[in-house]
Design a protein around this motif. Sequence first.
Motif, PDB file in Angstrom:
ATOM      1  N   ALA A  54       0.854  -1.188   0.000  1.00 33.01           N
ATOM      2  CA  ALA A  54       0.000   0.000   0.000  1.00 33.01           C
ATOM      3  C   ALA A  54       0.885   1.231   0.000  1.00 33.01           C
ATOM      4  O   ALA A  54       1.696   1.408   0.914  1.00 33.01           O
ATOM      5  N   TYR A  67       2.313  -1.290  13.309  1.00 32.29           N
ATOM      6  CA  TYR A  67       1.301  -0.366  12.803  1.00 32.29           C
ATOM      7  C   TYR A  67      -0.033  -1.088  12.717  1.00 32.29           C
ATOM      8  O   TYR A  67      -0.075  -2.295  12.505  1.00 32.29           O
ATOM      9  N   GLY A  68      -1.091  -0.335  12.879  1.00 34.07           N
ATOM     10  CA  GLY A  68      -2.421  -0.947  12.837  1.00 34.07           C
ATOM     11  C   GLY A  68      -3.295  -0.279  11.796  1.00 34.07           C
ATOM     12  O   GLY A  68      -2.842   0.603  11.045  1.00 34.07           O
ATOM     13  N   LEU A  69      -4.541  -0.706  11.784  1.00 31.83           N
ATOM     14  CA  LEU A  69      -5.497  -0.174  10.808  1.00 31.83           C
ATOM     15  C   LEU A  69      -5.565   1.349  10.855  1.00 31.83           C
ATOM     16  O   LEU A  69      -5.648   2.006   9.819  1.00 31.83           O
ATOM     17  N   VAL A  70      -5.510   1.894  12.061  1.00 26.50           N
ATOM     18  CA  VAL A  70      -5.643   3.352  12.187  1.00 26.50           C
ATOM     19  C   VAL A  70      -4.475   4.048  11.469  1.00 26.50           C
ATOM     20  O   VAL A  70      -4.666   5.062  10.781  1.00 26.50           O
ATOM     21  N   ASP A  71      -3.282   3.501  11.605  1.00 28.85           N
ATOM     22  CA  ASP A  71      -2.131   4.054  10.872  1.00 28.85           C
ATOM     23  C   ASP A  71      -2.318   3.878   9.371  1.00 28.85           C
ATOM     24  O   ASP A  71      -1.993   4.773   8.578  1.00 28.85           O
ATOM     25  N   ILE A  72      -2.816   2.701   8.994  1.00 32.25           N
ATOM     26  CA  ILE A  72      -2.894   2.385   7.562  1.00 32.25           C
ATOM     27  C   ILE A  72      -3.957   3.246   6.868  1.00 32.25           C
ATOM     28  O   ILE A  72      -3.888   3.471   5.659  1.00 32.25           O
ATOM     29  N   LEU A  73      -4.892   3.770   7.642  1.00 29.31           N
ATOM     30  CA  LEU A  73      -5.842   4.724   7.047  1.00 29.31           C
ATOM     31  C   LEU A  73      -5.087   5.952   6.529  1.00 29.31           C
ATOM     32  O   LEU A  73      -5.391   6.487   5.456  1.00 29.31           O
ATOM     33  N   ASP A  76      -3.250   4.724   3.282  1.00 28.49           N
ATOM     34  CA  ASP A  76      -4.098   4.554   2.098  1.00 28.49           C
ATOM     35  C   ASP A  76      -4.644   5.891   1.591  1.00 28.49           C
ATOM     36  O   ASP A  76      -4.677   6.138   0.395  1.00 28.49           O
ATOM     37  N   PHE A  77      -5.105   6.723   2.503  1.00 26.37           N
ATOM     38  CA  PHE A  77      -5.775   7.955   2.070  1.00 26.37           C
ATOM     39  C   PHE A  77      -4.823   9.129   1.895  1.00 26.37           C
ATOM     40  O   PHE A  77      -5.136  10.077   1.179  1.00 26.37           O
TER      41      PHE A  77
END
Lengths: 339, 298
Positions: A54, A67-73, A76-77
Amino acid sequence: MGDLDKKVIGNLNDPRLPYDYNKRPYGTVSMDTTRPPFQWASEVAYKNAYRIVARGYDTTHLVELGYGLVDILFIDFQSRIPLIEEEKMLNYVMILSLEDGLSMPAVLSRIVARSKTFLTQACGTSILAFGHAYGAFSAFGNMLIEGLAKVEEYGKTMDAVALELVKDKLGDPALGVSDLMLKDPAAKKMFIRAEELGVAGQYIAFTKEVVKAAQQQSDHAVDLDMLGAIGATMMDLGFSPEATWAIIAITRSFGAGAHYIEEVEREDYTSLGQELTPKELYDGPEDRPVPPLEDRDKIAKPAQTFTPDEWKEAFEERKKLHGSGYAIIEEVKDPSEKT
Amino acid sequence: MSREPMIKRKTAIGYKTEEKTVMRGYDLSDLAEKGYSFYDAMFILYQGSIPTSAEEEMLKYEMGEFMEHSMSPSAASAIAVIAGRPNLPTAIAASIMTFGGVHGPGAAHGYMMNKYIERAQKEGKSPEEMGKILVDEYMDAGEPVMGMGQPQHRDGDPRAEPTHLKQEELKIDGVYLKLQRSIEKHFHARREREGKSFVGVNVVGAGNTALMDIGFSPNAAWCIGSVSRGYSCAAHALYNMKRGRAWAASRNEPMVQMLDLSLIKYVGPEDREVPTQEERQEYARKQKESGEYKKWVI
């Protein structure tokens, strides 16, 4: 198909057609080899048989490194790793967005659940609750961008632009200021936390001016609401209005999933035709006999009008029938940058 | 403005008053203020309790790895839907709704695991023994073993085995991982015996196992997986909305577009005349009698 070409089919031989319909070819279109073939073009992510990547980061590396989903937001965005404070702030926002009792996303999820569907149908449906009134993060964020552009372009002060904006939009569900949170401090606490974490920026500052202006202009008590708090905070975290809209709607979908489960656990399914609508709720035309089919042309009133005046008169009459659609005028926008 | 709920329900999930929003007894604002993470909140939502640090770490890992998977049916749906430029939530909803019996079937894997663990309990067998029974029963019946195989990651899903290892590292490897490990061991052994190629564990087999070991039900786990994916699908939809051309068929784009006419391959009946209304009844009768149409019925 030779015989077909000679036949007269409907109006297709009418000389007013801009083409000879009968000579139009059948058959599929040859592969276009003049341009590169279709590929799933993406700036966001790719994968091969071995990795998922990503914005350049291997996603398995990301989670292995904590890293977690919150970081990956953010990845990605926004194509970036967030500051720790930004990650904390987004966590905060997402907790506040997760559940809201029997609000519209939960209600939609529960209604879908009653039809004995997959959970994913209910979760998807809950996202459709987010429009331009409920959870109007796109409208709210773009309003802030336009307001701040006026500050920048015309050298106006934030409070002056906020006042103009409120004069135009007071009472609009996308304003971010309403009477919904007069007793609940959660929205205001979100701004305080953003300031403590050092992530508050121009969007929170401008929204505060909008709140002040609305409080001056409104004839009843109003204050920052959750749409305004979340919307401005997300924008200061760098998310676009549309990304905010998506992220918050999806976050609520987890809560809607729990509502789907509870509905299945605690309530019954609904069969086709099961629900009645009592006549007390009906205020349409009185019950009336269906005329014989052969009388149809004697009774039916043609819909056509032939002058603007006739059209206007018919239009106003049609508006009186709820459910006809004539009383609604909405703008269906194209959000594309190229179409 | 009415603030009455649209439907009346008893609910054990949450309530909202003018003063606060409460989920499973906890004020959401207090949870956020006290430094709990979104992952903690997910445990409270689905399990009604605050997780251990290790459990929270596992969920953070899981949701991170579930989120982005580039081009899968879910992202493709989001991109296709946004081509018509409806409101963005429509594309996201479509992406989440692609999760069914094949794409990310977390609930189905969970129900399978629960069924066999219950059998192990009733029959006095270990998870290791039950894994072999499960594999043999599925493979004897010619059915795919859920949680195994991924059409794109042919020699092993990059997310799957690392998830098992993370679970073991965090010492939260419970009965589900024991059963899953046994399933994989016996699955690989049987395929090898039968001369079949290697098929690795997929992210459902690994991820769902971890989610169940940290206390989530099959449906809760499915929700976590499929809705987490919704975020990345939203990014893919947004990218196409902001950078791509609507309708996905323009001939002015340098690359052939997704819906270009030249990409249509038709394999149906030959082109044929439409009968007139006078000819219709006889034509239809003959067509029905010939039965040729039946090979096209779907």
